[in-house]
Design a protein around this motif. Structure first.
Motif, PDB file in Angstrom:
ATOM      1  N   ARG A 170       4.901  -7.923  -5.441  1.00 48.14           N
ATOM      2  CA  ARG A 170       5.728  -7.860  -4.306  1.00 48.14           C
ATOM      3  C   ARG A 170       5.846  -6.075  -3.990  1.00 48.14           C
ATOM      4  O   ARG A 170       5.871  -5.334  -4.956  1.00 48.14           O
ATOM      5  N   TYR A 171       5.791  -5.796  -2.782  1.00 50.63           N
ATOM      6  CA  TYR A 171       5.680  -4.637  -2.210  1.00 50.63           C
ATOM      7  C   TYR A 171       7.186  -4.355  -1.910  1.00 50.63           C
ATOM      8  O   TYR A 171       7.843  -5.114  -1.148  1.00 50.63           O
ATOM      9  N   ILE A 172       7.693  -3.346  -2.472  1.00 46.25           N
ATOM     10  CA  ILE A 172       9.295  -3.019  -2.432  1.00 46.25           C
ATOM     11  C   ILE A 172       9.586  -2.131  -1.304  1.00 46.25           C
ATOM     12  O   ILE A 172      10.235  -2.006  -0.132  1.00 46.25           O
TER      13      ILE A 172
ATOM     14  N   GLY B  61       2.069  -7.384   1.849  1.00 50.20           N
ATOM     15  CA  GLY B  61       2.563  -6.499   2.546  1.00 50.20           C
ATOM     16  C   GLY B  61       2.816  -6.865   4.067  1.00 50.20           C
ATOM     17  O   GLY B  61       3.247  -5.951   5.021  1.00 50.20           O
ATOM     18  N   LEU B  62       2.445  -8.124   4.269  1.00 48.27           N
ATOM     19  CA  LEU B  62       2.539  -8.662   5.586  1.00 48.27           C
ATOM     20  C   LEU B  62       3.720  -8.420   6.092  1.00 48.27           C
ATOM     21  O   LEU B  62       4.061  -8.560   7.563  1.00 48.27           O
TER      22      LEU B  62
ATOM     23  N   GLN C 295       3.502  -0.084  10.392  1.00 44.27           N
ATOM     24  CA  GLN C 295       2.201  -0.324  10.581  1.00 44.27           C
ATOM     25  C   GLN C 295       1.429   0.571   9.774  1.00 44.27           C
ATOM     26  O   GLN C 295       0.235  -0.055   9.439  1.00 44.27           O
ATOM     27  N   GLU C 296       1.935   1.824   9.316  1.00 49.57           N
ATOM     28  CA  GLU C 296       0.812   2.691   8.436  1.00 49.57           C
ATOM     29  C   GLU C 296       0.591   1.951   7.068  1.00 49.57           C
ATOM     30  O   GLU C 296      -0.488   2.159   6.439  1.00 49.57           O
ATOM     31  N   VAL C 297       2.011   1.562   6.841  1.00 48.19           N
ATOM     32  CA  VAL C 297       1.958   0.888   5.326  1.00 48.19           C
ATOM     33  C   VAL C 297       0.849  -0.192   5.224  1.00 48.19           C
ATOM     34  O   VAL C 297       0.197  -0.433   4.482  1.00 48.19           O
ATOM     35  N   GLN C 298       0.861  -1.214   6.233  1.00 52.21           N
ATOM     36  CA  GLN C 298       0.243  -2.393   6.501  1.00 52.21           C
ATOM     37  C   GLN C 298      -1.442  -1.968   6.474  1.00 52.21           C
ATOM     38  O   GLN C 298      -2.032  -2.580   5.924  1.00 52.21           O
ATOM     39  N   GLU C 299      -1.643  -0.881   7.204  1.00 52.11           N
ATOM     40  CA  GLU C 299      -3.022  -0.376   7.209  1.00 52.11           C
ATOM     41  C   GLU C 299      -3.433  -0.102   5.956  1.00 52.11           C
ATOM     42  O   GLU C 299      -4.664  -0.033   5.503  1.00 52.11           O
ATOM     43  N   LEU C 300      -2.582   0.862   5.241  1.00 51.03           N
ATOM     44  CA  LEU C 300      -2.955   1.317   3.913  1.00 51.03           C
ATOM     45  C   LEU C 300      -3.276   0.099   2.923  1.00 51.03           C
ATOM     46  O   LEU C 300      -4.077   0.148   2.135  1.00 51.03           O
TER      47      LEU C 300
END
Length: 283
Positions: free
Chosen positions: A9-11, A76-77, A82-87
């Motif tokens: 899980r991404y918090i 991370g969906l 958006q920056e975190v999703q791309e990372l």
């Protein structure tokens, strides 16, 4: 070898760091600060984190436990940034996790006293790994349960960004004038006497073995991951042997070490905190 866990899980992201690390949970029920292979600094940041973090731990310094962390970007969906999703999409596979220290606070040199012995060990260690990122501007120290913990070693071992120049770093001086602990009269000589004999070829070989092969592959000038590991060992071994004689703390003055910020003035008392040292820095 580092334990391997799977991120479940991404918090939340930690926006203090330029690489945008994130807090995640893993399948071992632990909570970690995750550092990503897809970040702008690249995999060498993670290599530095492992080698320096593991070396610090083996020398008895407080560095949070490190793990290898497998990441499926699908976790991370639901992240709206958006920056975190791309990372996350760019970091599928093996990444690095650092044990999260809940309730820890950033080190404040005005609120927390550090003795010369502990300050000396940390300054000496940073000199060995050529850490340019433990300044009063960005201490990369946490206080947890009353103790100092060392974090964020990605900006160390600068030589591994230009291996042809690495042979010059074994004997390179270390400028600690801006080190966040410079004003605590670090006892570097005692630290070297205690720790330098522990930094053996065997220890460094074990520490570099903790770096996953995948982060060491395809390095220009090296045929195998083990050849590259050996290069790290050689530079660190030479630095550990004599770097204490080349640490520059700046001239001791009534207001502190050179280039210390104004809010640290008065931290040093020239003779009181450094027994046997005169005001002009001689003995």
């Amino acid at each position: 070898m580092l334990e391997e866990v799977v991120a479940t899980r991404y918090i939340t992201p930690l926006r203090e760091g330029g690489s945008l690390p994130g807090i995640v949970e893993a399948d071992d029920l632990g909570t970690y600060v995750m550092k990503f292979t897809g970040a702008g600094q690249g995999r060498k940041t993670l290599v530095a984190e492992v080698i320096c973090g593991q070396l610090g731990r083996r020398l008895g310094l407080r560095v949070p436990e490190l793990v290898q962390m497998q990441l499926d970007p699908v976790i991370g969906l639901s992240e709206p940034d958006q920056e975190v999703q791309e990372l996350l999409k760019a970091s599928g596979g093996l990444n690095l996790g650092m044990d999260f220290l809940p309730g820890s606070i950033g080190f404040d040199p005005l609120a927390y006293q550090v003795g010369p012995a502990e300050a000396g060990r940390i300054v000496w260690f940073d000199a060995v790994i050529d850490n340019v990122d433990r300044s009063w501007r960005n201490p990369n120290l946490l206080v947890w349960h009353g103790d100092l913990w060392l974090i964020d070693h990605g900006a160390t071992m600068i030589w591994h960004h230009n291996w042809p120049s690495a042979q010059n770093y074994g004997s390179k001086p270390y400028d600690a004038s801006d080190h966040v602990l410079a004003s605590f009269a670090p006892d570097v000589a005692s630290a070297a006497a205690e720790l330098a004999p522990l930094v053996t070829e065997e220890l460094l070989t074990e520490v570099t073995a903790d770096v996953p092969d995948v982060w060491l592959e395809e390095e220009a000038g090296f045929g195998t991951a083990d050849e590259l590991r050996r290069a790290y060992v050689e530079v660190l071994l030479e630095r550990a042997a004599g770097v204490h004689t080349r640490i520059v703390l700046g001239p001791q003055t009534p207001t502190g070490p050179s280039r210390a910020p104004g809010w640290l003035s008065g931290r040093l008392t020239p003779a009181a905190q450094q027994p046997g040292r005169k005001q002009d820095g001689t003995r």
